[in-house]
Design a protein around this motif. Structure first.
Motif, mmCIF file in Angstrom:
data_model
loop_
_atom_site.group_PDB
_atom_site.id
_atom_site.type_symbol
_atom_site.label_atom_id
_atom_site.label_comp_id
_atom_site.label_asym_id
_atom_site.label_seq_id
_atom_site.Cartn_x
_atom_site.Cartn_y
_atom_site.Cartn_z
ATOM 1 N N MET A 1 0.907 -1.231 -0.122
ATOM 2 C CA MET A 1 -0.038 -0.196 0.039
ATOM 3 C C MET A 1 0.750 1.295 -0.008
ATOM 4 N N THR A 2 0.521 2.230 -0.599
ATOM 5 C CA THR A 2 1.120 3.689 -0.957
ATOM 6 C C THR A 2 0.436 4.663 0.292
ATOM 7 N N TRP A 3 1.708 5.240 0.881
ATOM 8 C CA TRP A 3 0.982 6.304 1.913
ATOM 9 C C TRP A 3 1.026 7.472 1.166
ATOM 10 N N THR A 4 0.280 8.364 1.748
ATOM 11 C CA THR A 4 0.278 9.676 1.426
ATOM 12 C C THR A 4 1.108 10.551 2.260
ATOM 13 N N ASN A 5 1.641 11.742 2.150
ATOM 14 C CA ASN A 5 2.542 12.546 2.934
ATOM 15 C C ASN A 5 1.699 12.819 4.151
ATOM 16 N N LYS A 6 0.188 13.195 3.959
ATOM 17 C CA LYS A 6 -0.508 13.391 5.450
ATOM 18 C C LYS A 6 -0.575 12.361 6.216
ATOM 19 N N GLN A 7 -0.721 10.948 5.498
ATOM 20 C CA GLN A 7 -0.651 9.631 6.526
ATOM 21 C C GLN A 7 0.652 9.591 7.311
ATOM 22 N N ILE A 8 1.632 9.822 6.338
ATOM 23 C CA ILE A 8 2.953 9.642 6.928
ATOM 24 C C ILE A 8 3.133 10.497 8.209
ATOM 25 N N VAL A 9 2.781 11.746 7.953
ATOM 26 C CA VAL A 9 3.248 12.758 8.976
ATOM 27 C C VAL A 9 1.892 12.600 10.306
ATOM 28 N N SER A 10 0.755 12.025 9.923
ATOM 29 C CA SER A 10 -0.029 11.761 11.250
ATOM 30 C C SER A 10 0.501 10.419 11.772
ATOM 31 N N LEU A 11 0.993 9.443 11.324
ATOM 32 C CA LEU A 11 1.960 8.208 11.774
ATOM 33 C C LEU A 11 2.842 8.828 12.443
ATOM 34 N N LEU A 12 3.878 9.674 12.180
ATOM 35 C CA LEU A 12 4.948 10.018 12.935
ATOM 36 C C LEU A 12 4.589 10.992 14.127
ATOM 37 N N LYS A 44 -4.313 6.883 12.468
ATOM 38 C CA LYS A 44 -5.678 6.940 12.054
ATOM 39 C C LYS A 44 -6.305 5.840 12.271
ATOM 40 N N LYS A 45 -5.361 4.874 13.350
ATOM 41 C CA LYS A 45 -5.948 3.745 13.736
ATOM 42 C C LYS A 45 -5.771 2.267 12.769
ATOM 43 N N HIS A 46 -4.853 2.629 11.833
ATOM 44 C CA HIS A 46 -4.519 1.755 10.714
ATOM 45 C C HIS A 46 -3.354 0.881 11.156
ATOM 46 N N VAL A 47 -2.693 1.236 12.108
ATOM 47 C CA VAL A 47 -1.410 0.767 12.461
ATOM 48 C C VAL A 47 -1.290 0.496 13.941
ATOM 49 N N ARG A 48 -0.580 -0.662 14.415
ATOM 50 C CA ARG A 48 -0.636 -0.980 15.745
ATOM 51 C C ARG A 48 0.789 -0.985 15.996
ATOM 52 N N MET A 49 1.215 -0.360 17.116
ATOM 53 C CA MET A 49 2.651 -0.237 17.666
ATOM 54 C C MET A 49 2.812 -1.089 18.916
ATOM 55 N N TYR A 50 3.746 -2.035 18.584
ATOM 56 C CA TYR A 50 3.962 -3.067 19.877
ATOM 57 C C TYR A 50 5.111 -2.671 20.450
ATOM 58 N N PHE A 51 5.168 -2.638 21.720
ATOM 59 C CA PHE A 51 6.570 -2.361 22.696
ATOM 60 C C PHE A 51 6.364 -3.132 23.897
ATOM 61 N N ARG A 52 7.554 -3.290 24.567
ATOM 62 C CA ARG A 52 7.717 -4.293 25.752
ATOM 63 C C ARG A 52 8.833 -3.395 26.626
ATOM 64 N N LYS A 53 8.459 -3.383 28.007
ATOM 65 C CA LYS A 53 9.390 -2.755 28.907
ATOM 66 C C LYS A 53 10.231 -3.763 29.226
ATOM 67 N N GLU A 54 11.534 -3.406 28.944
ATOM 68 C CA GLU A 54 12.831 -4.082 29.289
ATOM 69 C C GLU A 54 13.248 -4.217 30.554
ATOM 70 N N ASN A 55 13.409 -2.968 31.113
ATOM 71 C CA ASN A 55 13.631 -2.537 32.508
ATOM 72 C C ASN A 55 12.870 -1.270 32.987
ATOM 73 N N GLU A 56 13.099 -0.649 34.209
ATOM 74 C CA GLU A 56 12.735 0.327 34.315
ATOM 75 C C GLU A 56 12.967 1.573 33.581
#
Length: 79
Positions: A1-12, A44-56
């Motif tokens: 899928m191709t992203w528009t500049n507006k979508q990229i800015v929103s994601l960032l 815009k709720k199209h991408v889910r960002m996953y993360f983990r706490k490594e330490n404090e």
């Protein structure tokens, strides 16, 4: 899928907001995926960002997943 500049800015912008929240100790406010992995919907709720706490003092970003894909891929990618 191709992203528009507006979508990229929103994601960032969303990535920056989540990162700031994590820096401010708000790890537990995000949706739990498993015991030690949390996630946030961004871009815009199209991408889910996953993360983990490594330490404090360290949180590792594991994956950015486009939610329009087959959700079965998440399991393999997070292993």
């Amino acid at each position: 899928m191709t992203w528009t500049n507006k979508q990229i800015v929103s994601l960032l912008q969303d990535v920056n907001k989540v990162t700031l929240d994590l820096k401010n100790g708000k790890f537990n406010q995000f949706q739990r995926y498993s015991k030690d992995i949390r996630s946030a919907l961004i871009g815009k709720k199209h991408v889910r960002m996953y993360f983990r706490k490594e330490n404090e003092s360290q949180i590792r970003i594991l994956l950015f997943f486009d939610m329009r894909q087959n959700p079965e891929k998440i399991i393999d990618l997070l292993r």
